[in-house]
Enzyme design. Structure first.
Site, PDB file in Angstrom:
ATOM      1  N   ASN A 146       0.869  -1.171   0.000  1.00  0.00           N
ATOM      2  CA  ASN A 146       0.000   0.000   0.000  1.00  0.00           C
ATOM      3  C   ASN A 146       0.906   1.221   0.000  1.00  0.00           C
ATOM      4  OD1 ASN A 146      -1.739   2.098   0.536  1.00  0.00           O
ATOM      5  ND2 ASN A 146      -2.278   1.414   2.614  1.00  0.00           N
ATOM      6  N   LYS A 162       0.085   4.277  -0.149  1.00  0.00           N
ATOM      7  CA  LYS A 162      -0.495   5.466   0.500  1.00  0.00           C
ATOM      8  C   LYS A 162      -0.292   6.682  -0.423  1.00  0.00           C
ATOM      9  CE  LYS A 162       0.076   3.148   4.848  1.00  0.00           C
ATOM     10  NZ  LYS A 162       0.163   3.207   6.299  1.00  0.00           N
ATOM     11  N   HIS A 173      -9.311   1.027   4.993  1.00  0.00           N
ATOM     12  CA  HIS A 173      -8.024   1.193   5.680  1.00  0.00           C
ATOM     13  C   HIS A 173      -8.205   2.093   6.900  1.00  0.00           C
ATOM     14  CE1 HIS A 173      -3.905   2.383   6.513  1.00  0.00           C
ATOM     15  NE2 HIS A 173      -3.557   1.274   5.883  1.00  0.00           N
ATOM     16  N   GLU A 189      -6.584   4.469   7.997  1.00  0.00           N
ATOM     17  CA  GLU A 189      -6.400   5.900   7.729  1.00  0.00           C
ATOM     18  C   GLU A 189      -7.658   6.497   7.096  1.00  0.00           C
ATOM     19  OE1 GLU A 189      -2.698   5.421   5.634  1.00  0.00           O
ATOM     20  OE2 GLU A 189      -1.737   4.870   7.541  1.00  0.00           O
ATOM     21  N   GLU A 248      -4.986  -5.066  10.499  1.00  0.00           N
ATOM     22  CA  GLU A 248      -3.947  -4.051  10.704  1.00  0.00           C
ATOM     23  C   GLU A 248      -4.211  -3.349  12.032  1.00  0.00           C
ATOM     24  OE1 GLU A 248      -2.056  -2.811   6.698  1.00  0.00           O
ATOM     25  OE2 GLU A 248      -3.729  -1.473   7.109  1.00  0.00           O
ATOM     26  N   GLY A 280       2.959   2.244  10.711  1.00  0.00           N
ATOM     27  CA  GLY A 280       3.891   3.350  10.555  1.00  0.00           C
ATOM     28  C   GLY A 280       4.636   3.712  11.834  1.00  0.00           C
ATOM     29  N   SER A 331       3.886  -2.201  10.103  1.00  0.00           N
ATOM     30  CA  SER A 331       5.347  -2.242  10.270  1.00  0.00           C
ATOM     31  C   SER A 331       5.966  -3.574   9.843  1.00  0.00           C
ATOM     32  CB  SER A 331       5.729  -1.878  11.707  1.00  0.00           C
ATOM     33  OG  SER A 331       5.328  -0.551  12.006  1.00  0.00           O
TER      34      SER A 331
HETATM   35  P1  13P Z   1       3.404   0.408   7.525  1.00  0.00           P
HETATM   36  O1  13P Z   1       3.898  -0.874   6.903  1.00  0.00           O
HETATM   37  O2  13P Z   1       4.097   1.613   7.011  1.00  0.00           O
HETATM   38  O3  13P Z   1       3.335   0.311   9.014  1.00  0.00           O
HETATM   39  O4  13P Z   1       1.866   0.579   7.029  1.00  0.00           O
HETATM   40  C1  13P Z   1       0.998  -0.490   7.168  1.00  0.00           C
HETATM   41  C2  13P Z   1      -0.242  -0.192   6.426  1.00  0.00           C
HETATM   42  O5  13P Z   1      -1.018   0.665   6.802  1.00  0.00           O
HETATM   43  C3  13P Z   1      -0.503  -0.931   5.182  1.00  0.00           C
HETATM   44  O6  13P Z   1      -1.796  -0.708   4.717  1.00  0.00           O
END
Ligand code: 13P
Length: 249
Positions: free
Chosen positions: A9, A11, A95, A97, A167, A173, A213
């Protein structure tokens, strides 16, 4: 046997030129990686470049979100049929976010998931608890609610065509990965929900990815858990070498 899905992803990172450059490096590194499905989800503006660069490979391209109407006066939105026509096979839905910053709810997750299926896309539907919820021992209850009020309302036929990504919000992150045991426990709880709603066969078949992560140096111990059917990778999917070593764990 559930074939793992190794998904990236991106982002809100990269432009089309950077996308093309990524694939030039990444393609040869995963040319032999037949043990898994590979999916990369760039921002909408890079989908055309990603689809062109992935042509002739087994790498699927996905969008990061979609709107549930097919078309209309919805400024700024992009529909399932548009994403499909752009050459995508997959789409992320729900997601954390999107839930945190853009008012996504379990109900809108369900609407988007149905719209994705109707457009012929494979949705990867994200669930996960926040830190406070984990600390107060509510993880399983939160996952159960996200399931029951969201994807648990799909028909059995619809459900058979989705993948789930677990997740934990506190692991995204932050560099704080869930331990393999924590991830496996959450996956077991989710699979239990699936079993209760759709039966044993559906529970055995559904793929549940872990995200939060994931890095080249922890992917192997995570994937050693039979409950994990792949990973959804943010930051570490932006670099071709790093994501290739995750894919080839
Ligand atoms: P990170 O791997 O940067 O922690 O992000 C995970 C994520 O949100 C994947 O959709």
């Amino acid at each position: 046997m559930r074939k793992p899905i190794m998904a990236g992803n991106w982002k809100m990172y990269k432009n089309p030129a950077e996308t093309t450059a990524f694939f030039e490096k990444f393609r040869p590194l995963v040319a032999q990686s037949e043990h898994c499905e590979i999916v990369i989800c760039p921002p909408y503006t890079n989908i055309a470049a990603a689809v062109a660069a992935a042509q002739g490979t087994r790498i699927g391209i996905g969008a990061q979100d979609l709107y549930w109407a097919k078309e209309g006066a919805f400024t700024g939105e992009v529909s399932g049929p548009m994403i499909k026509a752009s050459g995508c096979s997959h789409v992320l839905v729900g997601h954390s976010e999107r839930r945190q910053y853009f008012d996504e709810t379990n109900e809108t997750v369900l609407q988007r998931t149905i719209a994705a299926l109707e457009a012929g896309l494979s949705p990867i539907v994200c669930v996960g608890e926040r830190l406070a919820e984990r600390e107060s021992g509510e993880t399983e209850a939160v996952l159960a609610l996200q399931f029951r009020a969201g994807i648990g309302l799909l028909s059995a036929d619809q459900f058979a065509r989705i993948a789930i990504a677990y997740e934990p919000v506190w692991a995204i992150g932050t560099g704080k990965t869930a331990t393999p045991e924590m991830a496996a426990d959450a996956h077991r709880a989710l699979r239990g929900q699936v079993r209760g709603r759709y039966g044993a066969e559906a529970a055995d078949a559904v793929r549940i990815l872990y995200g939060g992560s994931v890095k080249p140096d922890n992917v192997r111990i995570l994937m050693a858990q039979p409950e994990l059917d792949g990973v959804l990778v943010g930051g570490a999917s932006l670099d071709a070498n790093s994501f290739a070593s995750i894919v080839n764990f």
